[in-house]
Design a protein around this motif. Structure first.
Motif, mmCIF file in Angstrom:
data_model
loop_
_atom_site.group_PDB
_atom_site.id
_atom_site.type_symbol
_atom_site.label_atom_id
_atom_site.label_comp_id
_atom_site.label_asym_id
_atom_site.label_seq_id
_atom_site.Cartn_x
_atom_site.Cartn_y
_atom_site.Cartn_z
ATOM 1 N N LYS A 24 64.569 -5.770 121.018
ATOM 2 C CA LYS A 24 65.360 -4.567 120.867
ATOM 3 C C LYS A 24 66.413 -4.539 121.946
ATOM 4 O O LYS A 24 66.109 -4.713 123.131
ATOM 5 N N LEU A 25 67.683 -4.350 121.529
ATOM 6 C CA LEU A 25 68.763 -4.208 122.491
ATOM 7 C C LEU A 25 68.681 -2.819 123.111
ATOM 8 O O LEU A 25 68.715 -1.818 122.405
ATOM 9 N N GLU A 65 76.359 -2.256 117.661
ATOM 10 C CA GLU A 65 75.001 -2.606 118.081
ATOM 11 C C GLU A 65 74.781 -2.270 119.552
ATOM 12 O O GLU A 65 73.705 -1.797 119.941
ATOM 13 N N TYR A 66 75.790 -2.501 120.379
ATOM 14 C CA TYR A 66 75.674 -2.130 121.785
ATOM 15 C C TYR A 66 75.576 -0.612 121.936
ATOM 16 O O TYR A 66 74.755 -0.106 122.718
ATOM 17 N N LEU A 67 76.381 0.113 121.181
ATOM 18 C CA LEU A 67 76.323 1.574 121.276
ATOM 19 C C LEU A 67 75.008 2.103 120.730
ATOM 20 O O LEU A 67 74.478 3.103 121.228
ATOM 21 N N MET A 121 72.558 2.250 123.272
ATOM 22 C CA MET A 121 72.748 3.396 124.155
ATOM 23 C C MET A 121 72.437 4.704 123.434
ATOM 24 O O MET A 121 72.774 5.781 123.894
ATOM 25 N N ARG A 122 71.816 4.593 122.242
ATOM 26 C CA ARG A 122 71.353 5.727 121.442
ATOM 27 C C ARG A 122 72.493 6.519 120.820
ATOM 28 O O ARG A 122 72.427 7.739 120.687
ATOM 29 N N PHE A 123 73.540 5.805 120.432
ATOM 30 C CA PHE A 123 74.617 6.413 119.674
ATOM 31 C C PHE A 123 74.292 6.332 118.189
ATOM 32 O O PHE A 123 73.713 5.354 117.716
ATOM 33 N N ILE A 140 80.068 -7.040 108.799
ATOM 34 C CA ILE A 140 80.817 -6.383 109.865
ATOM 35 C C ILE A 140 80.186 -5.037 110.203
ATOM 36 O O ILE A 140 80.514 -4.412 111.214
ATOM 37 N N ASN A 141 79.259 -4.585 109.364
ATOM 38 C CA ASN A 141 78.617 -3.287 109.543
ATOM 39 C C ASN A 141 77.406 -3.333 110.462
ATOM 40 O O ASN A 141 76.655 -2.350 110.552
ATOM 41 N N GLN A 142 77.203 -4.426 111.180
ATOM 42 C CA GLN A 142 76.039 -4.531 112.066
ATOM 43 C C GLN A 142 76.000 -3.361 113.048
ATOM 44 O O GLN A 142 76.982 -3.080 113.725
#
Length: 807
Positions: free
Chosen positions: A214-215, A398-400, A403-405, A422-424
């Motif tokens: 999990k990122l 995915e990065y956001l 951060m729980r976005f 592109i919707n990852q």
């Protein structure tokens, strides 16, 4: 100093290994306990990235297509064809300490003799196989030294690839090399591990020899506490076979923070996470079974929850990311005044305007992929529209999400559809049908529901995409271009191409032959034509050279065949556009920009009226420019002149960033997401190529950044590369070796090629270009052979032809 702590309680039971809540605990040093927020893994277990040993890949299985990367056809009932001279798959190895035996079931395309396959694992040579026609079994071994933990890439390179039509077998025009039926890895490759699942009591079960990843974003000043409690079943001597471990993977390094056999768990362990503060990490929980021991290995069951204070993230802004596709910088009022764009201009007055921002590739999907990953196109392997992005690459959403976005998007062009991956990372992604380009008013309608959903989210990211400046250009009531449609001499429809491109109509066909006629006083293109299944059709008359079904026609006829004995209603879908002279193209493009700007204003007003702009970072840019007659080009894709890659860039965050500031330093689209991370107090992952723009905004830096540009076959006619550095720009054709050099300060239109006039500068710039390309791994030695590979489904190819991208 206040500290947050992770707390993990691990209990060994007769059923296996249970891990109870993973939490952040706040030691407030005597101060009142701040409000807490939670992330419960059991509520998000579907998002966990499960990794198992890959046992087998069945090339006829739709489910197993997830393993196929570049170079494959669509899955067929018994096999899948490799359709290029190279084809790749991904597979997973849990413990790559041993050599991996591999069996493949495959056959060569029959007319090709002496087919040889060269095999590479993670770009390192493994060996080769000689195969012949007819399914057969072949074996090879991947040395342990070439294997990586978790994801690996296996590439097959073929001696030859040919079309069946070339051998008069049939009309199949695919380039076929080898058909693959099955691939088995390891000695026990016929079995599969169970998948991850949620049990009735809220525990997550992980099968043996599997892991979840999990990122996560690690807030500052944290530590991890692993606490274990033996229970009665352990005391009575019940033991599970295997090893449970936890690791933190950050900045390319794996850091094992906990590892133990179930019967040898320590009582308590504390791990300081200061080294990962303000960073994205892969939080990995792994359970390895000892399959060689002959013992039964039970699944691991665990519960996890992250608890943290909202103190560190309560001031983190939301993100509204707006891309106006195909928008040239000089058509923004604040940058060139060639169009009236009051809403773009107003956003610039409220934020920071970068007057010299550049894209890296004049193609929609590759540019967005590069922008969202902060990598160059050749690094993401998305070189043309219609390619599928590998799961291997992480994008901004995915990065956001780490951060729980909450991530949402409304896009307007088929090249950004879900099928491209592109919707990852997006929780909600509203795309479009492949053959339609949504207009800005349609996007505005979709934003009504999207903004309503955002109001309930603690942190959100919204990606809004407009395509109105994109060709085909609609006049938006600037003019009327009428196309009359007749069926067997009777009028059935009238299309106005100044308002729309895609039309659907029902038509009753009589038995036998039916004649469909398109007539217009002005020349037009028929770009796409689709009818209900079972109806054969052919172009009977009308110009049809080039990419389109009818090319610059005033009249064209299509013959439809109804083989039934009675009348039959069918559905017809057409995609048309007008043929316009250069002056009309430019005026139409201007009208498109102004139309998009109008609805941009409505979108910003909608967000503001619902209180969604109070704490929001707004970024506006474009993926690339447009030719509109410059350098004899209408459209984009094929050139690297500034008309194609110079784009607007505005970053606005009232109260956080200065308002009305314009920055002249040259910047790049790969710099955009690192800037977002910087503003969100998150460190940029080291693999990203871009750099934050905050030093420029804060006046700590005033340096032009070098800009690399590139195009790729097959959409572009050539592989071009370019570099803008200092006051010069060099463009090289990697297929022909041709060079162009421009002094862009005095020649912004790039009209005078100086390559033969200043050898000192041209040699310096060519060396600088090669140095930059080498630094970022561009394949210099084989650059003239680089082209987009991978499976593109027929519907996507048809869409791309309609947009003028492919031949």
């Amino acid at each position: 100093m206040n500290r947050r702590e992770f707390l993990i309680s691990i209990t060994f039971t007769a059923a296996g290994l249970s891990v109870s809540p993973l939490v952040f605990v706040q030691n407030s040093g005597g101060n009142p306990m701040p409000r807490l927020t939670y992330f419960d893994f059991s509520e998000h277990f579907q998002e966990l990235y499960l990794i198992e040993n890959t046992r087998q890949i069945d090339f006829s299985s739709r489910e197993d297509r997830k393993h196929l990367l570049d170079g494959w056809s669509d899955t067929e009932p018994t096999h899948t064809w490799a359709i290029n001279k190279a084809a790749s798959i991904k597979f997973y190895t849990f413990q790559p300490e041993r050599d991996l035996p591999v069996q493949i079931f495959c056959r060569a395309f029959d007319p090709i003799k002496d087919q040889k396959i060269k095999i590479y694992a993670n770009e390192k040579p493994v060996g080769s196989l000689d195969i012949s026609g007819g399914h057969d079994t072949f074996q090879f071994t991947v040395p342990a030294a070439l294997l990586k933990k978790f994801e690996n890439i296996l590439t097959f390179v073929f001696k030859s690839c040919a079309k069946p039509s070339d051998f008069n077998i049939n009309t199949d025009d695919r380039c076929l090399a080898v058909s693959f039926k099955k691939l088995i890895m390891g000695k026990d490759g016929t079995g599969r591990d169970n998948s991850i699942h949620l049990t009735n009591n809220g525990f997550i079960s992980i099968p043996p020899n599997a892991a979840f990843r999990k990122l996560l974003f690690i807030e500052s000043d944290s530590r991890l506490i692993v606490q274990t409690t033996p229970c009665d079943s352990a005391a009575s001597g019940s033991k599970a076979d295997g090893r449970f471990s936890i690791s933190i993977n950050g900045e390319g390094r794996e850091n094992s923070v906990f590892s133990a056999a179930p019967h040898a768990l320590p009582t308590k362990k504390k791990i300081d996470l200061t080294a990962f503060s303000s960073r994205f990490v892969d939080f990995s929980v792994k359970y390895t079974g000892n399959t060689d021991s002959g013992k039964t290995t039970v699944p691991v069951k665990w519960q996890g929850r992250i608890q943290t204070t909202d103190r560190s993230c309560r001031n983190r802004p939301n993100l509204l990311f707006i891309v106006i596709d195909t928008l040239r910088a000089d058509y923004c009022g604040c940058l060139g005044a060639l169009a009236k764009t009051p809403n773009i201009d107003r956003l610039a007055k409220n934020g920071v305007l970068f007057s010299q921002a550049f894209s890296h590739i004049p193609a929609t999907l590759p540019s967005h992929t590069s922008m969202f990953s902060s990598l160059y196109p050749h690094e993401t392997h998305v070189l043309n529209n219609g390619q599928h992005l590998s799961d291997h690459f992480r994008l901004s959403a995915e990065y956001l999400k780490g951060m729980r976005f909450f991530n949402s998007a409304a896009v307007s062009l088929g090249t950004l559809n879900l099928g491209m991956n592109i919707n990852q990372g997006f929780d909600r992604y509203i795309d479009t049908r492949p053959f339609t380009i949504k207009q800005a008013n349609q996007i505005d309608e979709e934003l009504a529901g999207l903004t309503e959903e955002l109001k309930s989210q603690a942190s959100w990211n919204a990606f809004v995409h407009y395509s109105d400046p994109h060709e085909p250009y609609h006049g938006h009531d600037l003019r009327k271009i009428r196309v009359d449609v007749q069926l067997n001499g009777e009028g059935i429809a009238v299309f106005d191409l100044a308002k729309q491109s895609t039309y659907n109509l029902q038509a009753p066909l009589k038995p036998g032959k039916n004649l469909l006629t398109f007539k217009s006083a002005s020349p037009f293109y028929l770009r796409q034509f689709k009818v209900s299944s079972g109806i054969e059709w052919e172009v009977r008359s009308g110009p049809k050279e080039g990419n389109y079904i009818l090319n610059k026609a005033r009249q064209g006829e299509i013959l439809l065949q109804n083989d039934t004995n009675g009348s039959k209603k069918i559905m017809i879908q057409v995609f048309l556009s007008a043929y316009l002279k250069i002056d009309t193209v430019r005026e139409s493009y201007k009208q498109e920009v102004e139309f998009a700007d109008h609805y941009l204003g409505k979108a910003l007003e909608r967000f503001d009226s619902q209180g969604l702009l109070k704490n929001t970072l707004v970024i506006l840019t474009s993926d690339h420019g447009e030719g509109i007659g410059d350098h004899n080009q209408i459209g984009h894709i094929s050139q690297l002149y500034n008309s194609m890659i110079h784009v607007p860039l505005i970053v606005a965050a009232p109260g956080r960033l200065p308002a009305g500031k314009q920055i002249q330093a040259r910047v790049r689209l790969i710099d955009v997401f690192p800037t977002v991370l910087d503003l969100f107090a998150a460190r940029r992952p080291s693999h990203m190529r871009g750099e934050s723009l905050l030093p420029l905004i804060e006046g700590k830096e005033n340096t032009d950044r070098p800009v690399l540009g590139m195009t790729f076959k097959d959409e572009a006619p050539h592989n071009l590369v370019s570099l803008i550095q200092d006051d010069h720009k060099i463009i090289k054709n990697m297929n022909t070796g041709e060079l162009e050099l421009y002094q862009i300060k005095n020649d912004p239109g790039e009209l005078e090629n100086l390559i033969t006039q200043n050898f000192i500068v041209s040699n310096r710039m060519e060396k600088a270009l090669y140095d930059r390309l080498e630094d970022c791994g561009y394949p210099l030695e084989t650059a003239d052979e680089v082209r987009a590979t991978g499976s593109t489904d027929p519907e996507t190819l048809e869409m791309l032809r309609g947009l003028g991208y492919t031949k």
